[in-house]
Design an enzyme around this catalytic site. Structure first.
Site, mmCIF file in Angstrom:
data_model
loop_
_atom_site.group_PDB
_atom_site.id
_atom_site.type_symbol
_atom_site.label_atom_id
_atom_site.label_comp_id
_atom_site.label_asym_id
_atom_site.label_seq_id
_atom_site.Cartn_x
_atom_site.Cartn_y
_atom_site.Cartn_z
ATOM 1 C CG ASP A 118 -0.253 -0.138 2.621
ATOM 2 O OD1 ASP A 118 0.869 -0.544 2.547
ATOM 3 O OD2 ASP A 118 -0.844 0.408 3.531
ATOM 4 C CG HIS A 177 6.171 -0.316 10.669
ATOM 5 N ND1 HIS A 177 5.928 -0.539 11.889
ATOM 6 C CD2 HIS A 177 5.850 1.067 10.507
ATOM 7 C CE1 HIS A 177 5.779 0.235 12.622
ATOM 8 N NE2 HIS A 177 5.594 1.484 11.790
HETATM 9 O O1 RIB Z 1 1.602 -0.581 10.745
HETATM 10 C C1 RIB Z 1 2.536 -0.385 9.796
HETATM 11 C C2 RIB Z 1 2.084 -0.681 8.497
HETATM 12 O O2 RIB Z 1 0.966 -0.191 8.157
HETATM 13 C C3 RIB Z 1 3.109 -0.445 7.373
HETATM 14 O O3 RIB Z 1 3.148 -1.432 6.502
HETATM 15 C C4 RIB Z 1 2.615 0.696 6.935
HETATM 16 O O4 RIB Z 1 3.165 0.867 5.567
HETATM 17 C C5 RIB Z 1 1.213 0.620 7.114
HETATM 18 O O5 RIB Z 1 0.858 -0.014 5.829
HETATM 19 CA CA CA Z 2 2.730 -0.795 4.151
#
Ligand code: RIB
Ligand code: CA
Length: 332
Positions: free
Chosen positions: A11, A242
């Site tokens: 995303d 992340h």
């Molecule tokens: O909570 C972090 C995640 O949520 C990551 O993948 C960030 O890009 C959003 O998609």
């Molecule tokens: Ca993400």
């Protein structure tokens, strides 16, 4: 070095952009297709960002498929502009790529790639799991075709980031997450427990900005926006990592220090714990004895420091740019 075919579902988002660039620069990964899903931005905006980043990185040949706009239940909530900017990539303007979208949905692309690479395809999912759930509905034998799936999502012992107990990727489509996490495949879950404790600092961002490569410089600019959000959490300019951390675990470039294989459930009720990943970590008291039937490896801690490895990998784009060559491995 062995290189595996990969399907990436994202995303695109600032940390998704870092993960994409990292994956393209990793010799262990041969990215065969990318699906976009609504999360940080709409699936359409995420696909646009992905196409533009691929062109900037010299990988415009990799197909990008549009995925689900809405989660399995309900509708897209509008994304997270306060974290990623209105355009998802920290208001950085990239040149619009010439390439268009693939003539298939993200779920169809994943199924096709799994059938073309039975037993070897790796899946990396770094957004809500809607496309993966749709692929499971399209092809129920998908778990037998895919070698493994790595998911950035959830919070095991750590607090959530979208609600007190739920992480954004899971909270944005709990029904899809429940389906994906109950399927019969080997899952590596990369939750907030490990992504919030491995941090990129301002000196790392400055290294990216000082690069001669257009990709590291663009990522460094995007991170300026991301750092401002995380400053509100950590009290200094820095960010969690992340999605790139999930990418590094998927290619096997970093080693988990604590990663029990346990049962994981997703709360799909409408109460305050909706979207919570309920990880059975009671084995913590007995050094994690084996749980019969469990397929989900939950990464709770890493060996070593991830940030220097991430920066070093992304800086490979500087030398490639000088040589006018795309970074990354391809397998014929
Ligand atoms: O909570 C972090 C995640 O949520 C990551 O993948 C960030 O890009 C959003 O998609
Ligand atoms: Ca993400």
């Amino acid at each position: 070095m062995t290189s595996f075919p990969f399907y990436l579902d994202c995303d695109t988002g600032i940390d998704d952009a870092l993960a994409l660039a990292y994956l393209l620069a990793s010799p262990q990964a041969d990215v065969r297709g990318i699906g976009a899903v609504s999360g940080n931005v709409s699936a359409a905006v995420g696909a646009r960002n992905t196409l533009d980043l691929l062109e900037l990185a010299g990988h415009a040949h990799i197909p990008v498929a549009l995925g689900a706009h809405d989660p399995l239940a309900g509708s897209f909530g509008g994304g997270a502009p306060w974290v990623h900017g209105a355009n998802g990539i920290g208001e950085v303007e990239l040149s619009m790529a010439a390439a268009g979208l693939a003539p298939e949905t993200a779920a169809e692309m994943l199924v096709r790639l799994a059938q073309e690479h039975p037993g070897t395809l790796r899946v990396l999912a770094i957004g809500p799991l809607t496309n993966i759930a749709e692929a499971l509905r399209l092809e129920p034998s998908l778990p037998q075709l895919v070698a493994e799936i790595t998911i950035m999502g959830g919070a095991a012992l750590a607090p959530g980031n979208l609600t007190p107990v739920a992480e954004a990727n899971i909270a944005n489509d709990p029904e899809a997450a429940a389906l994906v996490l109950s399927a019969d495949w080997n899952v590596t879950l990369v939750p907030l427990d490990v992504t919030m404790t491995n941090v990129l600092e301002e000196n790392h961002r400055q290294e990216l900005l000082a690069s001669s490569g257009a990709v590291p410089r663009a990522l460094g600019e995007m991170l300026g926006y991301y750092f401002r959000f995380y400053e509100g959490l950590f009290g200094r300019a820095c960010s969690a990592m992340h999605d790139p951390l999930a990418a590094a675990l998927a290619v096997g470039a970093v080693t988990p220090a604590v990663a029990p294989v346990v049962h994981v459930d997703v709360d799909t009720t409408s109460g305050p714990s909706r979207g919570q990943t309920v990880c059975d970590l009671r084995g913590l008291y007995m050094d994690y004895p084996e749980q019969p039937g469990a397929r989900c490896r939950v990464v709770l801690a890493l060996e070593g420091d991830f940030a220097p490895h991430l920066v070093e990998t992304l800086l490979a784009y500087s030398s490639a740019a000088a040589a006018s060559e795309p970074v990354g491995a391809t397998v014929a």
